[in-house]
Write a protein that holds these residues in place. Sequence first.
Motif, short mmCIF file in Angstrom:
data_model
loop_
_atom_site.label_atom_id
_atom_site.label_comp_id
_atom_site.label_asym_id
_atom_site.label_seq_id
_atom_site.Cartn_x
_atom_site.Cartn_y
_atom_site.Cartn_z
N GLY A 39 0.79 -1.21 0.00
CA GLY A 39 0.00 0.00 0.00
C GLY A 39 0.83 1.27 0.00
O GLY A 39 1.78 1.43 -0.78
N ARG A 40 0.44 2.16 0.91
CA ARG A 40 1.11 3.47 0.96
C ARG A 40 2.58 3.33 1.35
O ARG A 40 3.43 4.08 0.85
N HIS A 41 2.87 2.40 2.23
CA HIS A 41 4.26 2.16 2.64
C HIS A 41 5.12 1.82 1.44
O HIS A 41 6.23 2.35 1.27
N ARG A 42 4.62 0.98 0.55
CA ARG A 42 5.39 0.59 -0.64
C ARG A 42 5.56 1.76 -1.59
O ARG A 42 6.62 1.93 -2.20
N ARG A 43 4.51 2.60 -1.73
CA ARG A 43 4.63 3.76 -2.60
C ARG A 43 5.67 4.75 -2.09
O ARG A 43 6.45 5.32 -2.86
N VAL A 44 5.69 4.94 -0.76
CA VAL A 44 6.68 5.85 -0.18
C VAL A 44 8.09 5.33 -0.42
O VAL A 44 9.00 6.09 -0.80
#
Length: 308
Positions: A39-44
């Motif tokens: 999710g967002r962790h991977r995008r960051v």
Amino acid sequence: MESLLGVKIGCLFALLVLTLVCGLIPICFKWFQIDAATGRHRRVLSLLGCTSAGVFLGAGLMHMTAEALEGIDSEIQKFKMQNRTEREGNASDDADSAQVEYPYGELIVSLGFFFIFFLESLASQCCPQAAGGSMVQEEWGGTHVLELHRHGPPPSPSKGPLRALVLLLSLSFHSVFEGLAVGLQPTVATTVQLCLAVLAHKGLIVFGVGLRLVQIGTGSRWATLSILSLALMSPMGLVLGLAVTQGDSKGGQGLAQVVLEGVAAGTFLYVTFLEILPRELAGPEAPLAKWGCVAAGFAFMAFIALWA
């Protein structure tokens, strides 16, 4: 003289500690492991990788290549002046001017690029499994065709150790020369100024190296040893600079140094353009966001180049 020596010893420890801290942060914290992120962790993490790719691009073009070209041009100018003192006449002057006009610096950087290209091609030819596994990938009009001999996610060519080794070796050469330049400074002011410039961009570069080692699946022990060996390079160069009484280039030492810098710049550019940038830009994130992160990393290195 004692105060200058104390400042250089302080710079030595600063270079060592900063490199270790910045390089070990991605290795010691599991938050930076992109394989386990979602999710967002991977995008960051992906955007952070794009920023580090921009830092590598800026380091390769604005620092390593620029310094190598400047050094090679300086050595050619010295060689030209020596020839002028030994030879007299218009013919020799014309020959010298023709010699200087040839882009020797660009040639040396290109030789470093093609040397690593040759080594990787040779490794792929002789040991195809070591170059990324038995995978055939074809891209045509956005269509990907993968032929795998095993199930699961496709192996990445970056898993091969050659490019990671090339990245570490090229940065190690550059770090030695940076430390050497700091050690050869004649005054406290110039020593502190150059050391601060080196620290400003070295922290981000080494952080990017640690992040890269984590993302390609390097074991924590080997990644730590790699960062430790890289951290020792600048202090080693600084110690060599302290051991040199005069920073001249007698006996071809200056020419040998700039040639090695040029080759290291070429190898660094190879890894940057053929490994780091393609891997980061292939992610599913928004293209403009990735472009902005790469540009931000490059802009920071370009800004640091005002003092470095």
